[in-house]
Structures are given as structure tokens and as C-alpha cells.
Design a protein around this motif. Structure first.
Motif, PDB file in Angstrom:
ATOM      1  N   SER A  46       0.829  -1.358  -0.024  1.00  0.00           N
ATOM      2  CA  SER A  46      -0.111  -0.126   0.026  1.00  0.00           C
ATOM      3  C   SER A  46       0.887   1.239  -0.004  1.00  0.00           C
ATOM      4  O   SER A  46       0.404   2.292  -0.570  1.00  0.00           O
ATOM      5  N   HIS A  47       2.124   1.271   0.586  1.00  0.00           N
ATOM      6  CA  HIS A  47       2.990   2.358   0.479  1.00  0.00           C
ATOM      7  C   HIS A  47       3.441   2.998  -0.906  1.00  0.00           C
ATOM      8  O   HIS A  47       3.812   3.838  -1.358  1.00  0.00           O
ATOM      9  N   TYR A  48       3.209   1.698  -2.033  1.00  0.00           N
ATOM     10  CA  TYR A  48       3.446   2.229  -3.403  1.00  0.00           C
ATOM     11  C   TYR A  48       2.097   3.059  -3.705  1.00  0.00           C
ATOM     12  O   TYR A  48       2.616   4.007  -4.528  1.00  0.00           O
ATOM     13  N   ILE A  49       0.741   2.556  -3.285  1.00  0.00           N
ATOM     14  CA  ILE A  49      -0.071   3.422  -4.038  1.00  0.00           C
ATOM     15  C   ILE A  49      -0.081   4.789  -3.304  1.00  0.00           C
ATOM     16  O   ILE A  49      -0.502   5.784  -3.918  1.00  0.00           O
ATOM     17  N   LYS A  50       0.259   4.960  -2.028  1.00  0.00           N
ATOM     18  CA  LYS A  50       0.259   6.116  -1.309  1.00  0.00           C
ATOM     19  C   LYS A  50       1.476   7.214  -1.768  1.00  0.00           C
ATOM     20  O   LYS A  50       1.100   8.337  -1.703  1.00  0.00           O
ATOM     21  N   HIS A  51       2.726   6.554  -2.156  1.00  0.00           N
ATOM     22  CA  HIS A  51       3.911   7.618  -2.442  1.00  0.00           C
ATOM     23  C   HIS A  51       4.057   7.808  -3.694  1.00  0.00           C
ATOM     24  O   HIS A  51       5.210   8.722  -3.981  1.00  0.00           O
ATOM     25  N   ILE A  52       4.007   6.809  -4.722  1.00  0.00           N
ATOM     26  CA  ILE A  52       4.538   6.539  -6.146  1.00  0.00           C
ATOM     27  C   ILE A  52       3.347   7.567  -7.013  1.00  0.00           C
ATOM     28  O   ILE A  52       2.278   7.174  -6.770  1.00  0.00           O
ATOM     29  N   PRO A  53       3.802   8.507  -7.665  1.00  0.00           N
ATOM     30  CA  PRO A  53       2.962   9.403  -8.423  1.00  0.00           C
ATOM     31  C   PRO A  53       2.337   8.116  -9.629  1.00  0.00           C
ATOM     32  O   PRO A  53       2.788   7.187  -9.788  1.00  0.00           O
ATOM     33  N   LEU A  54       1.175   8.272  -9.724  1.00  0.00           N
ATOM     34  CA  LEU A  54       0.276   7.617 -10.763  1.00  0.00           C
ATOM     35  C   LEU A  54       0.906   7.143 -12.209  1.00  0.00           C
ATOM     36  O   LEU A  54       0.768   5.943 -12.486  1.00  0.00           O
ATOM     37  N   LYS A  55       1.464   8.133 -12.530  1.00  0.00           N
ATOM     38  CA  LYS A  55       2.050   7.872 -13.930  1.00  0.00           C
ATOM     39  C   LYS A  55       3.346   6.910 -13.944  1.00  0.00           C
ATOM     40  O   LYS A  55       3.446   6.005 -14.636  1.00  0.00           O
ATOM     41  N   TYR A  56       4.134   6.744 -12.671  1.00  0.00           N
ATOM     42  CA  TYR A  56       5.062   5.845 -12.540  1.00  0.00           C
ATOM     43  C   TYR A  56       4.410   4.541 -11.877  1.00  0.00           C
ATOM     44  O   TYR A  56       4.919   3.731 -12.413  1.00  0.00           O
ATOM     45  N   LEU A  57       3.340   4.579 -11.510  1.00  0.00           N
ATOM     46  CA  LEU A  57       2.686   3.399 -10.815  1.00  0.00           C
ATOM     47  C   LEU A  57       2.280   2.724 -12.264  1.00  0.00           C
ATOM     48  O   LEU A  57       2.307   1.390 -12.326  1.00  0.00           O
ATOM     49  N   ALA A  58       1.574   3.533 -13.076  1.00  0.00           N
ATOM     50  CA  ALA A  58       0.845   2.932 -14.185  1.00  0.00           C
ATOM     51  C   ALA A  58       2.057   2.167 -14.895  1.00  0.00           C
ATOM     52  O   ALA A  58       1.812   0.979 -15.643  1.00  0.00           O
ATOM     53  N   SER A  59       3.005   2.791 -15.022  1.00  0.00           N
ATOM     54  CA  SER A  59       4.393   2.449 -16.024  1.00  0.00           C
ATOM     55  C   SER A  59       4.709   1.065 -15.383  1.00  0.00           C
ATOM     56  O   SER A  59       5.190  -0.104 -15.952  1.00  0.00           O
ATOM     57  N   TYR A  60       4.615   1.063 -13.881  1.00  0.00           N
ATOM     58  CA  TYR A  60       5.177  -0.155 -13.244  1.00  0.00           C
ATOM     59  C   TYR A  60       4.273  -1.434 -13.576  1.00  0.00           C
ATOM     60  O   TYR A  60       4.835  -2.490 -13.656  1.00  0.00           O
ATOM     61  N   GLY A  86       2.584  -1.838 -16.247  1.00  0.00           N
ATOM     62  CA  GLY A  86       2.389  -1.915 -17.767  1.00  0.00           C
ATOM     63  C   GLY A  86       1.332  -1.432 -18.359  1.00  0.00           C
ATOM     64  O   GLY A  86       0.984  -2.210 -19.446  1.00  0.00           O
ATOM     65  N   ILE A  87       0.778  -0.280 -18.001  1.00  0.00           N
ATOM     66  CA  ILE A  87      -0.542   0.229 -18.282  1.00  0.00           C
ATOM     67  C   ILE A  87      -0.216   1.654 -18.728  1.00  0.00           C
ATOM     68  O   ILE A  87       0.691   2.455 -18.088  1.00  0.00           O
ATOM     69  N   THR A  88      -1.270   2.260 -19.250  1.00  0.00           N
ATOM     70  CA  THR A  88      -1.024   3.721 -19.432  1.00  0.00           C
ATOM     71  C   THR A  88      -1.831   4.481 -18.171  1.00  0.00           C
ATOM     72  O   THR A  88      -2.677   3.545 -17.357  1.00  0.00           O
ATOM     73  N   PRO A  89      -1.616   5.548 -17.820  1.00  0.00           N
ATOM     74  CA  PRO A  89      -2.391   6.399 -16.686  1.00  0.00           C
ATOM     75  C   PRO A  89      -3.683   6.375 -16.672  1.00  0.00           C
ATOM     76  O   PRO A  89      -4.193   6.092 -15.729  1.00  0.00           O
ATOM     77  N   ILE A  90      -4.187   6.486 -17.985  1.00  0.00           N
ATOM     78  CA  ILE A  90      -5.636   6.574 -18.431  1.00  0.00           C
ATOM     79  C   ILE A  90      -6.367   5.278 -17.953  1.00  0.00           C
ATOM     80  O   ILE A  90      -7.118   5.132 -17.164  1.00  0.00           O
ATOM     81  N   SER A  91      -5.384   4.118 -18.271  1.00  0.00           N
ATOM     82  CA  SER A  91      -6.004   2.919 -17.864  1.00  0.00           C
ATOM     83  C   SER A  91      -6.075   2.374 -16.377  1.00  0.00           C
ATOM     84  O   SER A  91      -6.993   1.813 -16.009  1.00  0.00           O
ATOM     85  N   LEU A  92      -4.876   3.185 -15.715  1.00  0.00           N
ATOM     86  CA  LEU A  92      -4.835   2.919 -14.306  1.00  0.00           C
ATOM     87  C   LEU A  92      -5.961   3.728 -13.684  1.00  0.00           C
ATOM     88  O   LEU A  92      -6.522   3.123 -12.732  1.00  0.00           O
ATOM     89  N   SER A  93      -6.476   4.759 -14.129  1.00  0.00           N
ATOM     90  CA  SER A  93      -7.331   5.471 -13.418  1.00  0.00           C
ATOM     91  C   SER A  93      -8.796   4.720 -13.689  1.00  0.00           C
ATOM     92  O   SER A  93      -9.575   4.909 -12.807  1.00  0.00           O
ATOM     93  N   ARG A  94      -8.822   4.422 -14.911  1.00  0.00           N
ATOM     94  CA  ARG A  94     -10.395   3.445 -15.082  1.00  0.00           C
ATOM     95  C   ARG A  94     -10.017   2.247 -14.144  1.00  0.00           C
ATOM     96  O   ARG A  94     -11.328   1.779 -13.349  1.00  0.00           O
ATOM     97  N   ILE A  95      -9.198   1.593 -13.761  1.00  0.00           N
ATOM     98  CA  ILE A  95      -9.027   0.459 -12.891  1.00  0.00           C
ATOM     99  C   ILE A  95      -9.256   0.874 -11.363  1.00  0.00           C
ATOM    100  O   ILE A  95     -10.286   0.325 -10.767  1.00  0.00           O
ATOM    101  N   ARG A  96      -8.806   2.162 -11.173  1.00  0.00           N
ATOM    102  CA  ARG A  96      -8.952   2.746  -9.790  1.00  0.00           C
ATOM    103  C   ARG A  96     -10.650   2.932  -9.661  1.00  0.00           C
ATOM    104  O   ARG A  96     -11.184   2.836  -8.476  1.00  0.00           O
ATOM    105  N   LYS A  97     -11.232   3.482 -10.628  1.00  0.00           N
ATOM    106  CA  LYS A  97     -12.669   3.879 -10.492  1.00  0.00           C
ATOM    107  C   LYS A  97     -13.406   2.580 -10.382  1.00  0.00           C
ATOM    108  O   LYS A  97     -14.337   2.474  -9.675  1.00  0.00           O
ATOM    109  N   ARG A  98     -13.091   1.205 -11.064  1.00  0.00           N
ATOM    110  CA  ARG A  98     -13.987   0.212 -10.953  1.00  0.00           C
ATOM    111  C   ARG A  98     -13.796  -0.182  -9.336  1.00  0.00           C
ATOM    112  O   ARG A  98     -14.725  -0.992  -8.824  1.00  0.00           O
TER     113      ARG A  98
END
Length: 187
Positions: free
Chosen positions: A157-171, A173-185
Motif C-alpha cells: 500500500s505504500h506504493y499506492i500512497k507515495h508513487i505518482p500514478l504515472k510511474y505506478l501505471a508504468s510499473y 505496464g499500462i497507461t495512466p488513463i487505464s490505471l485511472s479506470r481500474i481505480r474507478k472500478r
């Protein structure tokens, strides 16, 4: 300037380096700001801040950064050699302000040659890194991006709290937009 005191040895106690070991005297403090690229041929012990490891993938006329790992306080990373014959393909960059303790790879090699306990620490460190890399590989191969995000929520969970979403998405293997959709779901 050599740092004899100041390093938080307890933060790195998992490495099993004795608090009185003269190796601690060989580290120097390295302060960094956001977006600082770390020097080659060094070992870094992160005491404060966050560092990411990334690769650059060339796509058409653009370069895409792919986050491979992150280093939080108490963690250690090694920036290998960069030569004219073989330029480095991996980069280490600070995500925010902080500091680490650094030591040259040549100094570390000298310590391994004369101190059997250093070899033990090296083996311990390498086995932990190998296990973590194998686990990450299996997670990437067997799971969907949504499963990976859920895994991070539950186990890192510390990844979610501290890593900017664009880097987390890259980690993941998806785009920031796809990560945003996953987070909404999920939410």
C-alpha cells in the motif's frame, strides 16, 4: 566528506552489518532533489526520499519511460558500470527530495576481498533481490493489470500512497488513463 556518524544504522539492520563495523565509515551522505539521476558505479542506502529505477523504450519518434522498481527508506540499490562500449540502459531517478548514503563499487569490491562477513551481506542482498525479481516476474506474467493493482493495494500500500500514478501505471505496464479506470472500478 566522510560520514562517521549520522547514518541511521537501525534502518539498515536487516542487512546484518554490525553497528561497529568500520564499513560504515566509508559511506558519504548524498543529498538529492526531485528528478536527480544517480551516478554510476555506486551503492546507495536510501535513508529519506523515494527513488525509481526505469528503462527507456523507444517507440516511433518518442521515448517511453518504463518503471521497473522503487526504493524507499531502508532499501539499497546499486547503479552499475557505464562504459563507452556498453552504455547503461537503466536509470535511477529521485521522485522527491531526500538523501542516501553512497559508497563506490570499487570500495565495496575491496571490502568483499578482505572481509568474509561482507560476502555474507552480499549473498543475502543478492538472494533477496533475486527472489523479489522472480516474484515480480510471476505477478506480471500471471495477472491482469487490475489484479496487479489489487495486489499492490493489499501487499504494498505504500506504493499506492507515495508513487505518482504515472510511474505506478508504468510499473504495472499500462497507461495512466487505464490505471485511472481500474481505480474507478475498484473504488
Amino acid at each position: 566528506m566522510k560520514a562517521l556518524t549520522g547514518i541511521n544504522k537501525k534502518l539498515f539492520s536487516h542487512l546484518n552489518i554490525d553497528e561497529e563495523d568500520p564499513a560504515w565509515e566509508k559511506f558519504t551522505k548524498f543529498e538529492f532533489s526531485k528528478k536527480k539521476i544517480f551516478s554510476n558505479n555506486k551503492v546507495y542506502f536510501v535513508e529519506e526520499g523515494l527513488v525509481r529505477k526505469f528503462y527507456i523504450k523507444e517507440i516511433a519518434d518518442m521515448d517511453q519511460e518504463i518503471s521497473a522498481d522503487f526504493y524507499f527508506p531502508g532499501e539499497v540499490f546499486v547503479v552499475g558500470e557505464d562504459t563507452k562500449e556498453k552504455p547503461s540502459e537503466v536509470f535511477f531517478e529521485s521522485i522527491n527530495k531526500g538523501f542516501a548514503w553512497e559508497i563506490g563499487l570499487d570500495e565495496v569490491k575491496d571490502m568483499f576481498a578482505v572481509n568474509p562477513e561482507c560476502r555474507f551481506v552480499q549473498n543475502y542482498f543478492l538472494s533477496r533481490k533475486l527472489n523479489a525479481a522472480m516474484k515480480r516476474e510471476m505477478l506480471l506474467l500471471k495477472n491482469t493489470p487490475q489484479d496487479l493493482y489489487k495486489y499492490l493495494l493489499k501487499n504494498k500500500s505504500h506504493y499506492i500512497k507515495h508513487i505518482p500514478l504515472k510511474y505506478l501505471a508504468s510499473y504495472i505496464g499500462i497507461t495512466p488513463i487505464s490505471l485511472s479506470r481500474i481505480r474507478k472500478r475498484i473504488n
